[in-house]
Design an enzyme around this catalytic site. Structure first.
Site, PDB file in Angstrom:
ATOM      1  N   ASP A 227      -9.030  -5.506  -4.330  1.00  0.00           N
ATOM      2  CA  ASP A 227      -8.548  -4.143  -4.146  1.00  0.00           C
ATOM      3  C   ASP A 227      -9.468  -3.179  -4.902  1.00  0.00           C
ATOM      4  O   ASP A 227     -10.133  -3.586  -5.883  1.00  0.00           O
ATOM      5  CB  ASP A 227      -7.123  -4.007  -4.711  1.00  0.00           C
ATOM      6  CG  ASP A 227      -6.052  -4.013  -3.637  1.00  0.00           C
ATOM      7  OD1 ASP A 227      -6.287  -3.451  -2.561  1.00  0.00           O
ATOM      8  OD2 ASP A 227      -4.962  -4.573  -3.882  1.00  0.00           O
TER       9      ASP A 227
ATOM     10  N   SER B 101       0.831  -1.192   0.000  1.00  0.00           N
ATOM     11  CA  SER B 101       0.000   0.000   0.000  1.00  0.00           C
ATOM     12  C   SER B 101       0.874   1.254   0.000  1.00  0.00           C
ATOM     13  O   SER B 101       1.670   1.458  -0.917  1.00  0.00           O
ATOM     14  CB  SER B 101      -0.968  -0.054   1.200  1.00  0.00           C
ATOM     15  OG  SER B 101      -2.019   0.861   1.035  1.00  0.00           O
TER      16      SER B 101
ATOM     17  N   HIS C 175      -7.360  -6.121   0.066  1.00  0.00           N
ATOM     18  CA  HIS C 175      -6.185  -5.292   0.333  1.00  0.00           C
ATOM     19  C   HIS C 175      -5.455  -5.720   1.605  1.00  0.00           C
ATOM     20  O   HIS C 175      -4.230  -5.578   1.696  1.00  0.00           O
ATOM     21  CB  HIS C 175      -6.646  -3.833   0.468  1.00  0.00           C
ATOM     22  CG  HIS C 175      -5.547  -2.826   0.516  1.00  0.00           C
ATOM     23  ND1 HIS C 175      -4.905  -2.371  -0.615  1.00  0.00           N
ATOM     24  CD2 HIS C 175      -4.978  -2.177   1.563  1.00  0.00           C
ATOM     25  CE1 HIS C 175      -3.993  -1.474  -0.265  1.00  0.00           C
ATOM     26  NE2 HIS C 175      -4.012  -1.340   1.045  1.00  0.00           N
TER      27      HIS C 175
END
Length: 317
Positions: free
Chosen positions: A247, A162, A279
């Site tokens: 995601d 991320s 995610h």
């Protein structure tokens, strides 16, 4: 992956609320409400990481700079051979949440395979802005590269998730010979998981409230802005760009955009979809030896967990 007809600049037309939705991974998860998903992630990572810190030889909170947040945890440096590869993990949390302590679990399969594993921390927003955070991580990488040179390590490998993916990607753009007399070849590969490669869409969203990025600062610290430097320094590196099936669509778009730039320039790069995970699940599964990204990391470092298992069985006999 990205729909080829998807407008790359559509985000400029979105409201603050729409941008928040498009860049809030917890709202795309299938496992529960955003609050439930985040609570589970925080609790699970803390529990698993505590176990790893208790089980594996480690040096905790090693300072690599003057700021309180400039710390790293180093796993198995004293038990593995000096020449062992070094795997560096940089956590996410939109530069304002989570910490290295939450991701110690990443070290379990990697140290078993034979890689010294380092978890890097940095000062979070609002105490630090994006320029300071990138600068701090660069200081941390100088520390690690000097350590690698001293140990005569076979190579350094980066991994970021991320926001940590943005930080890891930015490190691929640095001229390390100028910074610390380390050749480009010392960093041999990187795995960028659900990364953010263009920070500009975050400016109008609530994510930017503690960061206070401007159009200029967001773009200057975007991997897409320094893609030319990443390409120049990564001619002999192996890069993996991974994204979770669940995601947000914007993470798929940004990953595909980065992949296209790297592949068209001749960089050795793979774009990988992790099916059935979101995610948070994609990074949680790095605990497991049989997870495909764990296996890719081990293979990238020319290690073999199966061989370690065989050696352990022989030793036991």
């Amino acid at each position: 992956m990205e729909d080829q007809n998807y407008d790359k600049h559509l985000w400029r037309k979105w409201s603050r609320e729409e941008l928040d939705y498009q860049y809030s991974p917890s709202r795309w998860c299938k496992q529960g409400s955003p609050e439930e998903v985040i609570t589970h992630h925080v609790q699970w990572t803390a529990e698993e990481s505590k176990k790893v810190r208790e089980d594996i030889e480690c040096e905790l909170n090693i300072s690599y700079g003057l700021a309180d947040g400039q710390k790293m945890d180093i796993f198995s440096a004293n038990t593995l051979p000096a020449e062992a590869p070094i795997f560096v993990f940089i956590h996410g949390g939109y530069w304002q949440a989570m910490s290295k302590d939450d991701y110690s679990y990443v070290a379990r399969p990697l140290t078993k395979a034979g890689a010294v594993t380092i978890l890097m921390e940095y000062t979070l927003a609002p105490k630090a802005n994006i320029e300071t955070i990138v600068s701090e991580v660069q200081q941390g990488m100088k520390y690690i590269l000097n350590m690698a040179k001293h140990r005569q390590s076979r190579g350094v490998y980066l991994c970021g998730h991320s926001a940590g993916g943005q930080l890891a990607a930015m490190m691929l753009s640095v001229d390390w010979m100028s910074e610390c007399m380390a050749s480009d070849s010392l960093i041999k590969g990187a795995i960028i998981i659900s990364g953010v490669f263009d920070l500009r869409p975050l400016i109008p969203s609530p994510i930017n409230d503690p960061l206070k990025m401007t159009e200029t600062s967001a773009w200057e610290n975007s991997p897409m802005k320094v893609m030319g430097e990443i390409i120049r320094h990564s001619k002999n590196r192996k890069i993996v760009l991974a994204v979770a099936e669940h995601d947000p669509k914007e993470f798929h778009r940004q990953t595909q955009q980065a992949f296209q730039a790297l592949s068209e320039a001749g960089v050795s790069v793979d774009c990988v979809l992790s099916p059935g995970v979101d995610h948070f699940g994609i990074v949680e599964k790095l605990l497991y030896e049989d997870f495909h990204l764990t296996q890719m990391a081990v293979d990238m470092m020319n290690l073999n967990i199966a061989e370690i298992d065989k050696q352990m069985e022989k030793t036991a006999v």
